[in-house]
Scaffold this active site. Structure first.
Site, PDB file in Angstrom:
ATOM      1  N   ASP A  70      -7.896   1.800   6.183  1.00 59.33           N
ATOM      2  CA  ASP A  70      -6.621   2.278   6.737  1.00 59.33           C
ATOM      3  C   ASP A  70      -6.691   3.779   6.974  1.00 59.33           C
ATOM      4  O   ASP A  70      -7.730   4.414   6.773  1.00 59.33           O
ATOM      5  CB  ASP A  70      -5.436   1.894   5.835  1.00 59.33           C
ATOM      6  CG  ASP A  70      -5.488   2.565   4.460  1.00 59.33           C
ATOM      7  OD1 ASP A  70      -6.326   3.465   4.240  1.00 59.33           O
ATOM      8  OD2 ASP A  70      -4.680   2.183   3.589  1.00 59.33           O
ATOM      9  N   ARG A 110      -5.219  -5.107   5.998  1.00 58.19           N
ATOM     10  CA  ARG A 110      -6.266  -4.097   6.256  1.00 58.19           C
ATOM     11  C   ARG A 110      -7.590  -4.781   6.591  1.00 58.19           C
ATOM     12  O   ARG A 110      -8.311  -4.363   7.507  1.00 58.19           O
ATOM     13  CB  ARG A 110      -6.455  -3.208   5.024  1.00 58.19           C
ATOM     14  CG  ARG A 110      -5.456  -2.088   4.900  1.00 58.19           C
ATOM     15  CD  ARG A 110      -5.778  -1.218   3.710  1.00 58.19           C
ATOM     16  NE  ARG A 110      -5.481  -1.862   2.444  1.00 58.19           N
ATOM     17  CZ  ARG A 110      -6.110  -1.606   1.297  1.00 58.19           C
ATOM     18  NH1 ARG A 110      -7.109  -0.744   1.266  1.00 58.19           N
ATOM     19  NH2 ARG A 110      -5.749  -2.210   0.186  1.00 58.19           N
ATOM     20  N   ASP A 129       0.828  -1.206   0.000  1.00 58.50           N
ATOM     21  CA  ASP A 129       0.000   0.000   0.000  1.00 58.50           C
ATOM     22  C   ASP A 129       0.866   1.262   0.000  1.00 58.50           C
ATOM     23  O   ASP A 129       1.991   1.255   0.488  1.00 58.50           O
ATOM     24  CB  ASP A 129      -0.911   0.023   1.230  1.00 58.50           C
ATOM     25  CG  ASP A 129      -1.962  -1.067   1.197  1.00 58.50           C
ATOM     26  OD1 ASP A 129      -2.238  -1.583   0.106  1.00 58.50           O
ATOM     27  OD2 ASP A 129      -2.494  -1.404   2.270  1.00 58.50           O
ATOM     28  N   TYR A 142       4.123  -9.533   8.308  1.00 57.18           N
ATOM     29  CA  TYR A 142       3.897  -8.102   8.482  1.00 57.18           C
ATOM     30  C   TYR A 142       3.869  -7.727   9.959  1.00 57.18           C
ATOM     31  O   TYR A 142       3.511  -8.546  10.811  1.00 57.18           O
ATOM     32  CB  TYR A 142       2.542  -7.686   7.892  1.00 57.18           C
ATOM     33  CG  TYR A 142       2.358  -7.928   6.421  1.00 57.18           C
ATOM     34  CD1 TYR A 142       2.672  -6.942   5.484  1.00 57.18           C
ATOM     35  CD2 TYR A 142       1.843  -9.147   5.954  1.00 57.18           C
ATOM     36  CE1 TYR A 142       2.481  -7.156   4.123  1.00 57.18           C
ATOM     37  CE2 TYR A 142       1.651  -9.360   4.597  1.00 57.18           C
ATOM     38  CZ  TYR A 142       1.973  -8.369   3.691  1.00 57.18           C
ATOM     39  OH  TYR A 142       1.788  -8.592   2.337  1.00 57.18           O
TER      40      TYR A 142
END
Length: 289
Positions: free
Chosen positions: A79, A171, A37, A65
């Site tokens: 987000d 997300r 992203d 992550y």
């Protein structure tokens, strides 16, 4: 330059822009094995030169992550880049509640991708439709969360380290955690730390990379054969090598699957797929000889 580069993507740059900057710097064909992203940072695997032909295989690697979520608010993008569309109270939610719900997502399940995602719907990206106010008709995708390490819970925020299958949207995971708690949530920060066995600590920052000479860049290139460590390999003699290079199917006693195909000197010839004992060339690096 044929191989894989490990680049640490900074925040506030698109994955496509990062690829273009690298491509302009080294003047080679460059591809990526999975976007990050705009607001996210972390490890990106870039394929360079002939290695771009193997991008599809590297795209399937598992990921890791570190993410931060905020409870009590929902944004349209899931987000911090989006606008808050709903606010819910977090009073009554305890640290124990949060830990229990987070841990409940370990395993395999169907996940709905975010509306602002790069998923294609009838030739259009989901985010292109969402920006026009059209609700994308997204379908759930089966994903797998191998593990979640809870790094901190400081309400309304929480930080987690997630090991997951390729195609998992963190997300969406953050939002689903908020939904299950009944208060909503959105992702405030994301860093990709691993892709397969490749680690962020071994990546070079984009800014530093763009200051390197081509000779210095070449030293960072991971050879294709090494980058495809996760594939089984088969070695061919001279006759079979010649036939493979010319796209011929080979009758070999091998288990079904995808193979790195090597010559007797351990040089990579390409990728082959075995079905019913027959090796079919899929990617062939050279047809010389």
């Amino acid at each position: 330059m044929d191989g894989v580069l490990l680049i640490n993507k900074p925040k506030c740059i698109t994955s496509n822009d990062l690829v273009l900057k690298v491509k302009k710097h080294i003047k080679e064909k460059v591809g990526h094995t999975g976007t990050l992203d705009y607001a996210a940072s972390g490890l990106m695997l870039l394929t360079v030169g002939k290695a771009t032909r193997f991008t599809q295989f590297l795209q399937k690697l598992d990921k890791e992550y570190i993410a931060e979520g905020k409870l009590g608010e929902i944004t349209d993008t899931y987000d911090s880049q989006g606008k808050v569309i709903q606010t819910k109270p977090v009073e009554g939610i305890t640290q124990e509640n949060v830990i229990q719900v987070i841990n409940s997502f370990v395993g395999e399940f169907d996940q709905l991708p975010p509306p602002y995602s790069a998923k294609k719907i009838q030739g259009k990206r989901a985010y292109q439709l969402a920006k026009k106010g059209i609700q994308p008709d997204l379908k759930p995708v089966k994903v797998k969360i191998y593990s979640i390490e809870i790094l901190s819970v400081d309400l309304p925020f929480f930080r987690i380290k997630v090991s997951c299958s390729s195609g998992t949207y963190i997300r969406s995971l953050i939002k689903d955690i908020g939904d299950k708690l009944g208060c909503g949530a959105y992702m405030t920060d994301l860093t990709r730390t691993k892709v397969g066995k490749f680690d962020l600590k071994d990546a070079v920052d984009l800014e530093r990379f763009l200051s390197l000479s081509l000779e210095e860049v070449e030293k960072l290139i991971i050879p294709v054969k090494e980058a495809l460590y996760f594939l089984k390999s088969v070695k061919l003699d001279n006759d079979l090598e010649r036939r493979f290079k010319h796209g011929q199917k080979l009758n070999l006693s091998l288990e079904e699957g995808i193979y790195k195909v090597l010559n007797h000197q351990d040089e990579l010839l390409g990728i082959g797929k075995v079905e019913n004992g027959v090796l079919k060339p899929d990617v062939v690096l050279s047809v010389n000889g």
